[in-house]
Design an enzyme around this catalytic site. Sequence first.
Site, PDB file in Angstrom:
ATOM      1  N   HIS A   1       0.834  -1.219   0.000  1.00 47.91           N
ATOM      2  CA  HIS A   1       0.000   0.000   0.000  1.00 47.91           C
ATOM      3  C   HIS A   1       0.865   1.264   0.000  1.00 47.91           C
ATOM      4  O   HIS A   1       0.439   2.299   0.497  1.00 47.91           O
ATOM      5  CB  HIS A   1      -0.951   0.039   1.204  1.00 47.91           C
ATOM      6  CG  HIS A   1      -1.654  -1.253   1.457  1.00 47.91           C
ATOM      7  ND1 HIS A   1      -2.873  -1.570   0.919  1.00 47.91           N
ATOM      8  CD2 HIS A   1      -1.264  -2.352   2.159  1.00 47.91           C
ATOM      9  CE1 HIS A   1      -3.228  -2.791   1.298  1.00 47.91           C
ATOM     10  NE2 HIS A   1      -2.258  -3.292   2.047  1.00 47.91           N
TER      11      HIS A   1
ATOM     12  N   SER B   1      13.440  21.011 -17.468  1.00 49.25           N
ATOM     13  CA  SER B   1      12.223  21.779 -17.707  1.00 49.25           C
ATOM     14  C   SER B   1      12.573  23.038 -18.479  1.00 49.25           C
ATOM     15  O   SER B   1      13.657  23.589 -18.320  1.00 49.25           O
ATOM     16  CB  SER B   1      11.595  22.132 -16.356  1.00 49.25           C
ATOM     17  OG  SER B   1      10.836  23.307 -16.454  1.00 49.25           O
TER      18      SER B   1
ATOM     19  N   LYS C   1      15.200  21.543 -12.514  1.00 51.99           N
ATOM     20  CA  LYS C   1      14.567  20.240 -12.692  1.00 51.99           C
ATOM     21  C   LYS C   1      15.446  19.184 -13.347  1.00 51.99           C
ATOM     22  O   LYS C   1      16.269  19.451 -14.215  1.00 51.99           O
ATOM     23  CB  LYS C   1      13.297  20.405 -13.537  1.00 51.99           C
ATOM     24  CG  LYS C   1      12.228  21.195 -12.821  1.00 51.99           C
ATOM     25  CD  LYS C   1      11.541  20.389 -11.760  1.00 51.99           C
ATOM     26  CE  LYS C   1      10.415  19.602 -12.395  1.00 51.99           C
ATOM     27  NZ  LYS C   1       9.728  18.791 -11.392  1.00 51.99           N
TER      28      LYS C   1
ATOM     29  N   GLU D   1       8.594   7.838 -17.434  1.00 48.70           N
ATOM     30  CA  GLU D   1       7.191   8.230 -17.605  1.00 48.70           C
ATOM     31  C   GLU D   1       6.681   7.792 -18.973  1.00 48.70           C
ATOM     32  O   GLU D   1       5.525   7.374 -19.126  1.00 48.70           O
ATOM     33  CB  GLU D   1       7.046   9.745 -17.436  1.00 48.70           C
ATOM     34  CG  GLU D   1       7.337  10.199 -16.007  1.00 48.70           C
ATOM     35  CD  GLU D   1       7.546  11.707 -15.910  1.00 48.70           C
ATOM     36  OE1 GLU D   1       6.706  12.459 -16.417  1.00 48.70           O
ATOM     37  OE2 GLU D   1       8.570  12.128 -15.338  1.00 48.70           O
TER      38      GLU D   1
END
Length: 461
Positions: free
Chosen positions: A159, A280, A286, A293
Amino acid sequence: MAGQKKSWEKRLKGQPDPKTVDFVESLSYDFRLYKYDIAGSIAHAQMLYEQNLILKDEYNQIKAGLLEIQKRIEDGKFKFDKTYEDIHMAIEAALVQKIGNAGKKLHTGRSRNDQVATDIRLWLRDQIKSISAKIRSLQKTFVKMASKYEQDIMPAYTHLQRAQPVAMGIYLLSFVEQLDRDLTRFENCRSLANVCPLGSGAIAGSTLPLDRKITAKRLGFADISYNSIDAVSDRDFAAEFIFDCSLAAIHLSRLAEDWIIYSSNEFDFIGIDDKYCTSSSMMPQKRNPDLLELIRAKTAGVLGELVAMLTILKALPTGYNRDLQEDKLHLFRAADAVVASLDVAKAIVSNTKFNTRKIKSSLDQGFLDATALAEYLVGKGIAFREAHGIVGGLVAFCESKRKKLADLSIETLKEHCGLIDVDVYDSLGAENIVKRYQTEGSAGLKQLAEQIVFWNKKLNA
Ligand code: ARG
């Protein structure tokens, strides 16, 4: 070839609407099958000659012509003309243009229906071979990484909450297990698909004395198909292959998700090499795990291809229907996504480092040792349900005092359960516990050492 492009132009009146040409063509994607189409045609032509259906000289011309066309395609010199609809017609037309009458005999006893069914199976076999090699290579990368971290420990999560301590290598090897099942599935798919439909014609076979077994053998198939109606309609293997791609992609997406989380500042468990990050356009600080992804996102595409393939097959009338032409779109997209994701996953795994110091420094958080403490109490003769309650009480007590279980004095522990002894401290703390796991298949250091030996042997065999 001025005038008549296709033999059925005698059957249909006038020229097709340009919209028809654009809508029915598959050459823009099935050109990828050219190698398999040519191999199938050569095997077919050789059999035609051996069965006295064409002359030896005609076979020789066909073979030489096809090989030259293959070379022209590979050299980028072949002009793909979509008015020929698909790769099968484009190659045949080029052959006729080249060698004349002998070329017109190639399609004897054959339909594009059995031809395309053969081509895809040949493509599929090659594809599975290359995907399997990539899976093996990714597995080896994980095993290497597991050996590198053979003594390191990390928290395992259920979890997404801290659960129990595990050997870091066992976490890494969990992906090796998943990939191994993927490989088995691809191999099963290959063996189900490895039968030759050639000779099934359009739907009913042929009145000519074709020797199907010899063609199948030359093309490396294990057997021929035995029902011409089924053979030209069957795309089970296509759906199955895309399903196998889906599960492989899903496994990669789970790895990607883990590592996206692990690379966040909040976790800071791993460092993904800059080579596999992007930045970024606005936020200068970043360092984003975009490749992971995209692995995650490509999985969605593969699942879409599976649904599309299955839906094409659902309630399709018996026999070949043009719907089946689009099988290749879904097969190619699914395979390409998985191939690219496997390559990128391997590159990322090879270049990722675990922040072992950071992980170690927080192993005492989250009561990773609670379950082992309950099992210690079982060893003292306490029923597990009872032990579970006692430890639950101890954890609540620790939380109120901002302590760890291992910080508690023996007196305090005995207040909660008289059977606790000083040996309890051997069952507390993540480091102690990963050495104590004894059930086969546990996530401990002993099991890790054994598993590394097992996988090295299996993968290097
Ligand atoms: N391009 C077609 C396909 O990929 C080839 C078979 C066409 N057969 C036909 N009878 N129209 O499925």
